[in-house]
Design a protein around this motif. Sequence first.
Motif, mmCIF file in Angstrom:
data_model
loop_
_atom_site.group_PDB
_atom_site.id
_atom_site.type_symbol
_atom_site.label_atom_id
_atom_site.label_comp_id
_atom_site.label_asym_id
_atom_site.label_seq_id
_atom_site.Cartn_x
_atom_site.Cartn_y
_atom_site.Cartn_z
ATOM 1 N N ASP A 100 0.828 -1.212 0.000
ATOM 2 C CA ASP A 100 0.000 0.000 0.000
ATOM 3 C C ASP A 100 0.858 1.256 0.000
ATOM 4 O OD1 ASP A 100 -2.508 -1.460 2.203
ATOM 5 O OD2 ASP A 100 -2.280 -1.542 0.012
ATOM 6 N N VAL A 101 1.926 1.239 0.808
ATOM 7 C CA VAL A 101 2.815 2.405 0.872
ATOM 8 C C VAL A 101 3.495 2.633 -0.474
ATOM 9 C CG1 VAL A 101 4.891 3.332 1.940
ATOM 10 C CG2 VAL A 101 3.155 2.223 3.348
ATOM 11 N N GLU A 102 3.964 1.535 -1.089
ATOM 12 C CA GLU A 102 4.624 1.674 -2.395
ATOM 13 C C GLU A 102 3.663 2.200 -3.459
ATOM 14 O OE1 GLU A 102 7.939 -1.918 -1.914
ATOM 15 O OE2 GLU A 102 6.207 -2.149 -3.242
ATOM 16 N N GLU A 103 2.436 1.710 -3.467
ATOM 17 C CA GLU A 103 1.457 2.201 -4.446
ATOM 18 C C GLU A 103 1.164 3.681 -4.240
ATOM 19 O OE1 GLU A 103 -1.026 -1.977 -5.072
ATOM 20 O OE2 GLU A 103 -1.966 -0.251 -4.080
ATOM 21 N N LYS A 104 1.072 4.112 -2.984
ATOM 22 C CA LYS A 104 0.854 5.537 -2.724
ATOM 23 C C LYS A 104 2.023 6.380 -3.215
ATOM 24 C CE LYS A 104 -2.221 5.114 1.270
ATOM 25 N NZ LYS A 104 -2.401 5.416 2.708
ATOM 26 N N GLN A 105 3.243 5.888 -2.979
ATOM 27 C CA GLN A 105 4.413 6.616 -3.451
ATOM 28 C C GLN A 105 4.430 6.711 -4.971
ATOM 29 O OE1 GLN A 105 6.645 8.312 -1.769
ATOM 30 N NE2 GLN A 105 5.761 7.782 0.213
ATOM 31 N N LYS A 106 4.050 5.595 -5.647
ATOM 32 C CA LYS A 106 4.011 5.619 -7.108
ATOM 33 C C LYS A 106 2.984 6.622 -7.616
ATOM 34 C CE LYS A 106 5.582 0.880 -8.023
ATOM 35 N NZ LYS A 106 5.192 -0.445 -8.576
ATOM 36 N N LYS A 107 1.811 6.631 -6.982
ATOM 37 C CA LYS A 107 0.795 7.583 -7.399
ATOM 38 C C LYS A 107 1.253 9.017 -7.197
ATOM 39 C CE LYS A 107 -3.199 4.574 -6.572
ATOM 40 N NZ LYS A 107 -4.439 4.366 -5.777
ATOM 41 N N LYS A 108 1.897 9.280 -6.066
ATOM 42 C CA LYS A 108 2.410 10.633 -5.832
ATOM 43 C C LYS A 108 3.456 11.015 -6.871
ATOM 44 C CE LYS A 108 1.597 10.783 -0.842
ATOM 45 N NZ LYS A 108 2.244 10.905 0.504
ATOM 46 N N GLU A 109 4.343 10.057 -7.196
ATOM 47 C CA GLU A 109 5.385 10.338 -8.185
ATOM 48 C C GLU A 109 4.777 10.587 -9.567
ATOM 49 O OE1 GLU A 109 9.239 11.137 -9.164
ATOM 50 O OE2 GLU A 109 8.394 10.683 -7.185
ATOM 51 N N GLU A 110 3.750 9.811 -9.917
ATOM 52 C CA GLU A 110 3.095 10.026 -11.211
ATOM 53 C C GLU A 110 2.405 11.391 -11.263
ATOM 54 O OE1 GLU A 110 2.066 5.321 -12.160
ATOM 55 O OE2 GLU A 110 0.470 6.752 -11.681
ATOM 56 N N LEU A 111 1.773 11.774 -10.161
ATOM 57 C CA LEU A 111 1.151 13.092 -10.127
ATOM 58 C C LEU A 111 2.189 14.202 -10.267
ATOM 59 C CD1 LEU A 111 -1.489 12.586 -7.277
ATOM 60 C CD2 LEU A 111 -1.933 12.817 -9.726
ATOM 61 N N ARG A 112 3.332 14.018 -9.624
ATOM 62 C CA ARG A 112 4.402 15.019 -9.760
ATOM 63 C C ARG A 112 4.898 15.110 -11.195
ATOM 64 N NH1 ARG A 112 8.013 13.247 -4.450
ATOM 65 N NH2 ARG A 112 6.512 13.922 -2.860
#
Length: 457
Positions: free
Chosen positions: A105-117
């Motif tokens: 879950d933490v990794e998926e959140k980080q990926k989503k944040k990185e994609e948004l950036r």
Amino acid sequence: MPIHVSDYTWQQTHDKIILSLDLHHTSPKNVDIVTTNSYLKVSFLPYIFEAFLCHMINADQSTARIAKGRVEFDLAKENKVHWSNFCLKLNREEMQIKRQEAIKDVEEKQKKKEELRKEERTLRERFAVAQQISEDDKTREERNKLIEKEKIEFFSQSIKNNPQKDEAQDTAKPDLRHRVSSTCSEDGACIVQEVDYDGDGEDSLYYSSTENLHLKIGKVKIDNTENVNRKQRKSSSIRKAEFKDKEGKKKDDRKKVPVMPPVRQNCTIKVKYTPRVFPSPSRESTQAEEQQWLMSQSRNSSSAEDGNSERNEEYYKNKAVSLFGNGDYSGCVNACTEALKINPTMPSLYSNRAAGNLALDNLHHTVNDCTKALELLTPITEDNGKSRLLCHIRRGTAFVRLGLLSEGLADYQAAKQISPENKSLQKDVERIQSMVATCADMGDSDGDSGCDDGVKA
């Protein structure tokens, strides 16, 4: 092995859970907190606190605060129900499964944040590119207006000038033909070229020429050189006198008032300009093609009246391809522009114009043309795969030359998905990936990578 902490207090309200945990005199800088919807971990070595929550929480709305040696959590409930217990009692295998799910879950959140950036950064960069293109166009228009204004002022000023002033200025200039050097007469004859030394006294007997330095041995040689020097002085004085007389006559002639020629009559020259129909300047090498173009224009005009206007844009398209093959990239861009005036929804015209702009190093226009072509090449099918491949490669090359390596890499990867068996395309993708990695390393160390190298399409 870390020490598990179990001394904590918690209480609940209708919509949140309040948790308080002692840090055992640990510095707040060394505290690591991980929160998911069903898992909570606080690591402050050598201690660790884990909690597998009984119910789901909203991690985005939950907060944590460190103050006075304690960590205080405000955990927002996902479902506003009463909690009978705070943690679940699980065995080791179940706890391990829960940890792995929390890590995912933490990794998926980080990926989503990185994609948004990345998306935000891409939008900002594209906006900057569009702004730069508009600024360049405005600057070009202002420069053209200034040139036209200067032309109008120059021609208006030249028309207002009186031609009599030009004639007066020409007559006031000194006649350069009357200039006489110190060694030549008016007719070009040499005056003092033969005399090397024109001194008086006894020194001239011995030093009038280099040969006289060795004449001290015999008196006969000295007498001979003395006679020669006398003759030279006499001839030089005669020539000087003649030269002064000629200069005096010339000065007298200059003092005389010159006879002015009659005033030239004013007149107006009428110039007729033949209207230019061909879109490019006239050249002898392309005269046959121009005639052929004019004939096709007449045919196309007649066919357009009958309702058949497709021939015009096809002609421009073929013309652009032939000009690009001959190395006339500006002509290729102009031909595609003329064709787009007739049919602005043909993606191949945008793609061909992007190729010409890329050859002319007009990178911003290349990006815009490729983007427009890709928008028109929808839906994605096997028939338009080759056109989309060329558009991605050209836009990716333009991005890399502009220094936007991540955008260029994205276009090349999209082209690789269309043609996965292309080895040269695979090499370009690997090369851009290495450039991105190098720029990232240099950016971490120096703060400014300065990477702006291009990749050949």
